[in-house]
Design an enzyme around this catalytic site. Structure first.
Site, PDB file in Angstrom:
ATOM      1  N   ASP A 104       0.836  -1.196   0.000  1.00 27.37           N
ATOM      2  CA  ASP A 104       0.000   0.000   0.000  1.00 27.37           C
ATOM      3  C   ASP A 104       0.875   1.251   0.000  1.00 27.37           C
ATOM      4  OD1 ASP A 104      -2.768   1.171   0.359  1.00 27.37           O
ATOM      5  OD2 ASP A 104      -1.745   2.054   2.076  1.00 27.37           O
ATOM      6  N   TYR A 112       2.976  10.098   0.470  1.00 27.45           N
ATOM      7  CA  TYR A 112       3.882   9.536   1.472  1.00 27.45           C
ATOM      8  C   TYR A 112       5.328   9.958   1.216  1.00 27.45           C
ATOM      9  CZ  TYR A 112      -0.038   6.356   2.522  1.00 27.45           C
ATOM     10  OH  TYR A 112      -1.266   5.826   2.833  1.00 27.45           O
ATOM     11  N   LYS A 171      -2.163   5.972  -4.678  1.00 27.21           N
ATOM     12  CA  LYS A 171      -3.301   6.880  -4.482  1.00 27.21           C
ATOM     13  C   LYS A 171      -3.042   8.250  -5.109  1.00 27.21           C
ATOM     14  CE  LYS A 171      -3.795   4.652   0.025  1.00 27.21           C
ATOM     15  NZ  LYS A 171      -2.385   4.239   0.207  1.00 27.21           N
ATOM     16  N   HIS A 186      -7.366   9.474  -3.008  1.00 33.49           N
ATOM     17  CA  HIS A 186      -6.915   9.435  -1.622  1.00 33.49           C
ATOM     18  C   HIS A 186      -7.786  10.239  -0.662  1.00 33.49           C
ATOM     19  CE1 HIS A 186      -2.916   9.039   0.844  1.00 33.49           C
ATOM     20  NE2 HIS A 186      -3.970   8.760   1.574  1.00 33.49           N
ATOM     21  N   SER A 224      -2.650   3.469  16.236  1.00 37.26           N
ATOM     22  CA  SER A 224      -1.453   4.182  16.686  1.00 37.26           C
ATOM     23  C   SER A 224      -1.806   5.504  17.360  1.00 37.26           C
ATOM     24  CB  SER A 224      -0.529   4.447  15.489  1.00 37.26           C
ATOM     25  OG  SER A 224       0.593   5.195  15.882  1.00 37.26           O
ATOM     26  N   LYS A 278       1.705  -2.049   9.308  1.00 39.06           N
ATOM     27  CA  LYS A 278       2.971  -1.383   9.041  1.00 39.06           C
ATOM     28  C   LYS A 278       3.924  -1.621  10.200  1.00 39.06           C
ATOM     29  CE  LYS A 278       4.075   2.597  10.280  1.00 39.06           C
ATOM     30  NZ  LYS A 278       4.096   4.028  10.633  1.00 39.06           N
ATOM     31  N   LYS A 328       6.224 -10.440  10.627  1.00 38.66           N
ATOM     32  CA  LYS A 328       5.840 -11.852  10.557  1.00 38.66           C
ATOM     33  C   LYS A 328       4.640 -12.135  11.458  1.00 38.66           C
ATOM     34  CE  LYS A 328      10.569 -13.430   9.592  1.00 38.66           C
ATOM     35  NZ  LYS A 328      11.750 -14.167  10.126  1.00 38.66           N
ATOM     36  N   ASN A 370       2.299 -10.167  12.416  1.00 38.57           N
ATOM     37  CA  ASN A 370       1.066  -9.573  11.905  1.00 38.57           C
ATOM     38  C   ASN A 370       0.424 -10.413  10.805  1.00 38.57           C
ATOM     39  OD1 ASN A 370       1.128  -7.374  13.641  1.00 38.57           O
ATOM     40  ND2 ASN A 370       2.164  -6.030  12.187  1.00 38.57           N
TER      41      ASN A 370
END
Length: 290
Positions: A43, A48, A77, A108, A202, A241, A249, A251
C-alpha cells in the site's frame, strides 16, 4: 495468502503492508523484509513521499527473482492536489515505482484541493468528472482496479449511480476505538471492498484495551495480532505497518479465530470521532464528519 474478490474481477490479498510514515532511506529494507515475511499487497501513495525509493527497491527485488510482478498487488493513491491531472499523477507514480501498471489506484481524499494561487482552496472539480478520469486509467490499463479512500456513504452511493466502472475499494481508517462500522459494512453490502488503515490504532489505546488483551492472553498471541484479526473477521483488508521484521511476521501469523463474544467486546470499544487518528477535517478545513 487468502484473497478478497473485487468487483473489478481482480483478487486482492487479504492483508496489506503499508508504507505510510516509513522514511525513504528505510523503504528498501522494509520492502525486502515484507516480501520475505509473505506480504504480497503493498500500500503506497504519492503523498507519502517515498515512492521513488520503493520503486528502486522493488526493481531490485523483482530482478532477484524472489517474487514475480504478477504475484504482487500494488496500490497507490491520487492526492487531493492532483484532481485536475489524474492521468499525469498516475503516470508519475508509475514512473516513480518503476511499474507498467498498478493493481489498484485510489482517490486518496474526499475533496480536491487547488493550490495554484499559493493558498489551499477547494478544487472546482465535481466527483463525477474526477471519476471519469479515473475510469480512463482502468480503460488504458494503467490501473487494473480503481477505488476511493476516505469517501463518505453519500459520495460512494452517488458514485455507484454515475460510474461506468464502480469503485472497487473504499480505504478507511478502521480500528476498534474508531470502527467506522456503519460506513464500512454498508460498503461491503454494496460490493465495495474495504481496506482499513491505522489498524493498530497508533496513538490511541487500542492495543491496551482489555478487549484486545484478553483474547491475546487466551490465544498466546500479541494484542496487535488480535486487532489485525478483528479487522479481517469484520470482512476488511487491514493495512499493517512495521519496520520490525518479527512484527511483520507476527502480523501475518493469524491462524486463530476470535469468538463472537470477543468480537463484540472489541466492537463495543468504539469511542467515536474523538478516537480518529487522521484529522482530515482539519487538513482540508471542512466539517467532513458533521
Amino acid at each position: 495468502m487468502a484473497a478478497v474478490a473485487l468487483n473489478s474481477g481482480c483478487s486482492m490479498p487479504a492483508i496489506a503492508f503499508g508504507f505510510w510514515q516509513i522514511a525513504g532511506e528505510h523503504c528498501a529494507e522494509a520492502l525486502e523484509a515484507a516480501i520475505d515475511a509473505g506480504y504480497r499487497c503493498l500500500d503506497c501513495a504519492s503523498i507519502y513521499g517515498n515512492e521513488v525509493q520503493i520503486g528502486e527497491a522493488l526493481t531490485k527485488v523483482l530482478a532477484s527473482g524472489k517474487v514475480k510482478r504478477e504475484e504482487l498487488f500494488i496500490v497507490s493513491k491520487l492526492w487531493a492536489t492532483d484532481w485536475h491531472q489524474v492521468d499525469a499523477a498516475c503516470s508519475k507514480t508509475l514512473k516513480d515505482l518503476q511499474l507498467e501498471y498498478l493493481d489498484l489506484y485510489l482517490v486518496h481524499s474526499a475533496v480536491g484541493v487547488d493550490t495554484s494561487s499559493g493558498q489551499k482552496k477547494l478544487a472546482k472539480i465535481p466527483c463525477h468528472t474526477l471519476w471519469s478520469d479515473m475510469e480512463s486509467l482502468a480503460q488504458s490499463g494503467k490501473a487494473k482496479s480503481i477505488g476511493v479512500s476516505n469517501w463518505s456513504c453519500l459520495q460512494v452511493a452517488d458514485a455507484l449511480n454515475y460510474a461506468k466502472i464502480p469503485p472497487a475499494v473504499n480505504q478507511l481508517e478502521i480500528h476498534p476505538t474508531y470502527s467506522n462500522a456503519d460506513l464500512a459494512q454498508w460498503c461491503l453490502s454494496q460490493g465495495v471492498a474495504v481496506m482499513g488503515y491505522c489498524t493498530l490504532g497508533s496513538g490511541k489505546p487500542d492495543m491496551q484495551l482489555g478487549a484486545a488483551e484478553a483474547p491475546a492472553k487466551r490465544l498466546g498471541v500479541l494484542a496487535a495480532q488480535v486487532l489485525v484479526k478483528w479487522s479481517m473477521q469484520k470482512g476488511y483488508v487491514p493495512v499493517t505497518k512495521s519496520v520490525n521484521k518479527e512484527r511483520m511476521k507476527s502480523n501475518l501469523s493469524l491462524d486463530f479465530s476470535l469468538t463472537n463474544e470477543e468480537m463484540q467486546a472489541l466492537d463495543a470499544c468504539d469511542g467515536g470521532l474523538v478516537m480518529k487518528i487522521c484529522n482530515h477535517a482539519g487538513e482540508f478545513g471542512l466539517p467532513l464528519y458533521s
